[in-house]
Scaffold this active site. Structure first.
Site, mmCIF file in Angstrom:
data_model
loop_
_atom_site.group_PDB
_atom_site.id
_atom_site.type_symbol
_atom_site.label_atom_id
_atom_site.label_comp_id
_atom_site.label_asym_id
_atom_site.label_seq_id
_atom_site.Cartn_x
_atom_site.Cartn_y
_atom_site.Cartn_z
ATOM 1 N N TYR A 1 0.965 -1.123 -0.064
ATOM 2 C CA TYR A 1 -0.091 -0.108 -0.036
ATOM 3 C C TYR A 1 0.871 1.288 0.079
ATOM 4 C CZ TYR A 1 -3.201 3.634 1.789
ATOM 5 O OH TYR A 1 -4.001 4.699 2.061
ATOM 6 N N TRP B 1 1.557 5.529 -2.029
ATOM 7 C CA TRP B 1 1.380 6.268 -3.150
ATOM 8 C C TRP B 1 2.220 6.767 -4.071
ATOM 9 C CZ3 TRP B 1 -2.548 10.941 -3.180
ATOM 10 C CH2 TRP B 1 -3.706 10.719 -2.455
#
Length: 848
Positions: A150, A152
């Protein structure tokens, strides 16, 4: 010149910042036309989470950033990208932890984070990765491999590390994945029960409609001036033009702005909003006090509640104290909890009903214990006000996010980077003039291969994303989650790509100990982050400017070419190539399933071609791929009808034809489904439930300051913290912490002091900023500072830089979302020792 002045007034822009060949073994199915368009460009079009730009290249180095010419309000964060590319902590070649290289999975895992790394060849590293995955499959089964990476990092449709990781592991033999996000864990879990859609991402009432009709705008736990700088996709910053127009219109019409937040934030400052100082995590109590006043004074909209909501009677009984707790939720009751005077609570309730009011709810207050409740209660309050579906009224929970409220163009939709489907809210099955424009869509690499094989039949188990540490601590434990029961797998290997869990996860010291349960930890990374330093095997990845890709803007107004500007640093490789070569160790069929017979360039062209074909069916013209790649972008125009989009208008006009996706087809103030789960910490209607830590709890006697941790101003989470941008805010090299003058005086703390912030979970250093922008009893420290312990790898060590998540509890929001928190109770004292040097931004010791 005017745009420059506007940008300065908005975001206080900073000044502009002043290898080895890539190894590829990809299949060569289709030649890339882009190769004939110059593989490197002096001003290559590219994109990032901070916006689109052209990379200025001199002497084969990425040395400057020219903001995209159609982005009128580019963020200063773009200027940190060249610095990041050549940061001292760039990972230049494959490395293995020394003990792991000698002893494999039987090595001493307590030395993770402190032991030296050894440089190895790509061949050695890839063989080691493949053999470890195969070993765990054979010894424990696919569920013991965690591929729930996980983060960005990349905006590219092809080189999306997390999608590629899942694709590789799914083909190799399977893995355990994750669901929901740290940013929106609770809101994404609760709002589908309330409105039938994901309120964190569906279309908001368009800004032009808000500007023309709203009389009162409430920023509730929201700071869009700050948070609209970045996006999960590519922000094009159109929302800033609308916010400027809104401010100008406010002067003409007297629009009233409120900021309900413990901190007077950037948005409040820009709009001159009235600051309602509220104790952290008590927003539900204040809303209940307002709802009680609206009901008892007969001010609420009975017709709307009756026609468009379900379950108000059950909620009314709770509100009036006729339910189980026998407590009336009066404004006076609310004042004792939230700290807002009861007279003000009543006045605000009356004003919101009297004026056309837009409640803009952010995501901050759902990152807390019982975080499912605030948005549910916000929607309930908006229902009682009765303006949902009217011009300029109702609520919106995505203005907080990049370009929320920007009219939807005839452009690409769908988010190839998201693992959660967004709800449509009021859009229903029948088209109308109020619906956003139809669009061609831009796809991205899928987790699932289209090629036939055993991987097509594999079921991928999931756990809530923020429960990874608890999972490691309790293999085999059964937990309640979103109406189901799930069992934690016994995880033995984790592979992370494109993320930094040793930033975004909570309770760092607990995490360090739990991470030792992994026999093997593998990381693809560009930089020596705290996560990379905890790995056993590290594979160096390219940045966006070192590879070709394609992406779209978050508003769907543009498709961008992401052109390779420079050669990769050191031996860094594209994630696509890394995962393809891992699968070469499994077999030719696995490689074919991964590539589907296409090389990277062919994939990029296929994404564009699919969009072009969809566009043609919708009557939206798009140029050829060659023309697009040469120009660098395609723009989609916004139809005038989209500028007057009103959230839930169709539902209000005809609740039968445009019923919501809830069991009743209405807004569910009381959810029989949730009530049927019989959860202790999430009832059938929105409720005030005391958080585990807040200023009214017994914990406050020992730790009397409530820490809040909002998004940073000069980075995206932990991204760009390894650049000169940190110098714009840091105090003596430490992450700043805002403290009220009265709280500072009690502790003998002056502006600019280095302070120790601590609780029972750990301690960190920070730099004091004494300001009345934060209410008394509250301190503010942005999340995202890189974790830099005095004793690397040792649980309980002082973080000398200021990683706020050392202090935040890793306790789930409730049985429904199992989400994460972002607040804690702490104490602060002036640091009197010798300041330890910051070392996290330099590479660790590596044996060559």
């Amino acid at each position: 010149m005017e745009n420059q002045m506007n940008r300065r007034s908005f975001l206080k822009f900073g000044s502009a910042a002043t290898g080895a060949a890539l190894l590829t073994t990809s299949s060569q199915a289709i030649p890339f036309v882009g190769d004939s368009l110059m593989p490197h460009h002096d001003q290559a079009m590219s994109a990032s989470h901070f916006g689109a730009f052209r990379a200025s290249v001199k002497n084969s180095r990425f040395e400057g950033v020219i903001p995209f010419e159609e982005d009128a309000y580019p963020t200063s964060m773009l200027q940190g990208l060249p610095s990041r590319t050549y940061a001292p902590g760039r990972i230049l070649y494959p490395c293995v932890r020394e003990g792991f290289l000698k002893h494999g999975h039987k090595s001493d895992r307590s030395k993770r984070g402190s032991e030296k790394f050894v440089r190895v060849s790509w061949e050695t590293a890839l063989n080691l990765v493949a053999s470890e995955i195969q070993r765990v499959y054979k010894s424990y089964g696919a569920e013991s491999v965690y591929g729930g990476s996980y983060g960005w990092f990349c905006v590219g449709s092809l080189n999306n590390p997390q999608a590629l990781l899942g694709r590789m592991l799914g083909i190799a033999g399977g893995y355990t994945s994750r669901t929901l996000t740290y940013s929106t864990h609770a809101i994404r879990a609760i709002t589908p029960y309330v409105t039938g859609g994901d309120e964190s991402s569906n279309q908001q009432t368009a800004y032009p409609n808000v500007i023309a009709n709203s009389e009162c705008i409430v920023f509730w736990s929201a700071d869009p001036i700050n948070t609209n700088q970045i996006a999960w996709g590519v922000p094009d910053h159109q929302s800033y033009a609308y916010m400027m127009e809104l401010k100008a219109e406010a002067k003409k019409r007297g629009i009233k702005f409120y900021c309900i937040d413990p901190v007077y934030n950037n948005t409040a400052s820009y709009f001159g909003a009235t600051h309602i100082k509220i104790r952290p995590t008590t927003d539900v109590a204040m809303m209940l006090g307002m709802a009680h006043h609206l009901y008892t004074e007969n001010l609420y909209d009975k017709e709307f509640v009756s026609k468009y909501t379900s379950g108000f009677e059950e909620f009314r009984a709770y509100l009036l104290g006729e339910g189980e707790d026998k407590v009336a939720k009066t404004p006076e009751w609310a004042e004792k909890i939230c700290g807002v005077e009861s007279s003000l609570i009543k006045a605000l309730a009356k004003e919101f009903v009297k004026k056309r009011t837009m409640l803009m709810g952010g995501w901050g207050f759902q990152r807390a214990h019982h975080g499912e409740q605030p948005h549910w209660m916000l929607i309930t309050l908006a229902s009682m006000i009765g303006q949902i579906g009217l011009p300029g009224g109702g609520f919106g929970c995505a203005y907080h996010y990049s370009d929320g409220g920007v009219p939807a163009p005839a452009a690409a939709t769908g988010n190839p980077l998201s693992d959660v489907k967004s709800g449509n809210g009021n859009m229903g099955a029948v088209a109308s003039e109020n619906a956003p424009a139809a669009s061609p869509g831009l796809t991205g690499i899928s987790v699932n291969s289209k090629m036939e094989g055993p991987w097509r039949k594999r079921k991928i188990p999931v756990i809530p994303v923020s429960r990874i540490v608890e999972c490691l601590e309790n293999p085999g434990k059964e937990i309640l989650f979103d109406g189901k029961k799930i069992t934690y797998p016994d995880l033995k290997l984790a592979y992370w790509a494109g993320g930094n869990p040793f930033h975004h996860h909570q309770d760092r010291n607990r995490m360090i100990k739990a991470w030792r349960k992994f026999e093997t930890f593998i990381v693809n990374e560009c930089f020596w982050t705290a996560t990379a330093r905890m790995a056993d095997i590290i594979l160096p990845a390219t940045t966006e400017q070192e590879r070709n890709d394609i992406t779209k803007s978050h508003t769907n107004s543009y498709i961008f070419a992401m052109k390779k500007a420079v050669e990769p640093a050191g031996e860094a490789r594209d994630d696509f190539d890394i995962f393809e070569d891992i699968l070469r160790r499994f077999g030719a069929d696995e490689v074919l399933a991964f590539t589907e017979g296409k090389n990277k360039e062919a994939w990029i062209q296929s994404f564009y071609q699919q969009s072009k074909e969809k566009a043609a069916k919708s009557g939206v013209p798009m140029p050829s791929f060659e023309e697009f790649w040469e120009k660098g972008y395609v723009k989609f125009e916004t139809p005038e009808s989209a500028k007057n989009f009103i959230k839930y208008k169709d539902f209000r006009d005809n609740p039968i034809t445009h019923r919501l996706g809830t069991p009743s087809g209405k807004i569910e103030i009381f959810s029989r489904k949730i009530a049927g789960y019989d959860y202790k910490e999430c009832k059938g209607h929105p409720s005030w439930m005391e958080p585990m830590e807040w200023l009214g709890s017994s914990v406050a006697k020992e730790f009397p300051l409530n820490l809040v941790s909002p998004h940073p101003k000069y980075r995206l989470h932990s991204q760009l913290n390894n650049t000169w941008l940190r110098d714009l805010e840091e105090v003596q090299g430490r992450e700043p912490i805002w403290i009220n003058p009265k709280d500072a005086q009690k502790r003998g703390i002056a502006n600019g002091d280095v302070v120790r912030i601590f609780n029972k979970r750990g301690a960190i250093l920070g730099g004091a900023v004494v300001t009345d922008y934060v209410m008394e009893g509250v301190v503010r420290m942005q999340e995202g500072a890189w974790y830099d312990p005095v004793e690397p790898g040792k649980a309980g060590s002082l973080c000398k830089h200021g990683d706020v998540n050392v202090l935040i509890a890793d306790i789930p929001t409730s049985e429904l979302a199992q989400g994460n928190q972002a607040t804690a109770l702490v104490e602060i004292e002036k640091y009197k020792g010798t300041l330890p040097p910051i070392t996290v931004f330099d590479a660790p010791q590596i044996k060559m």
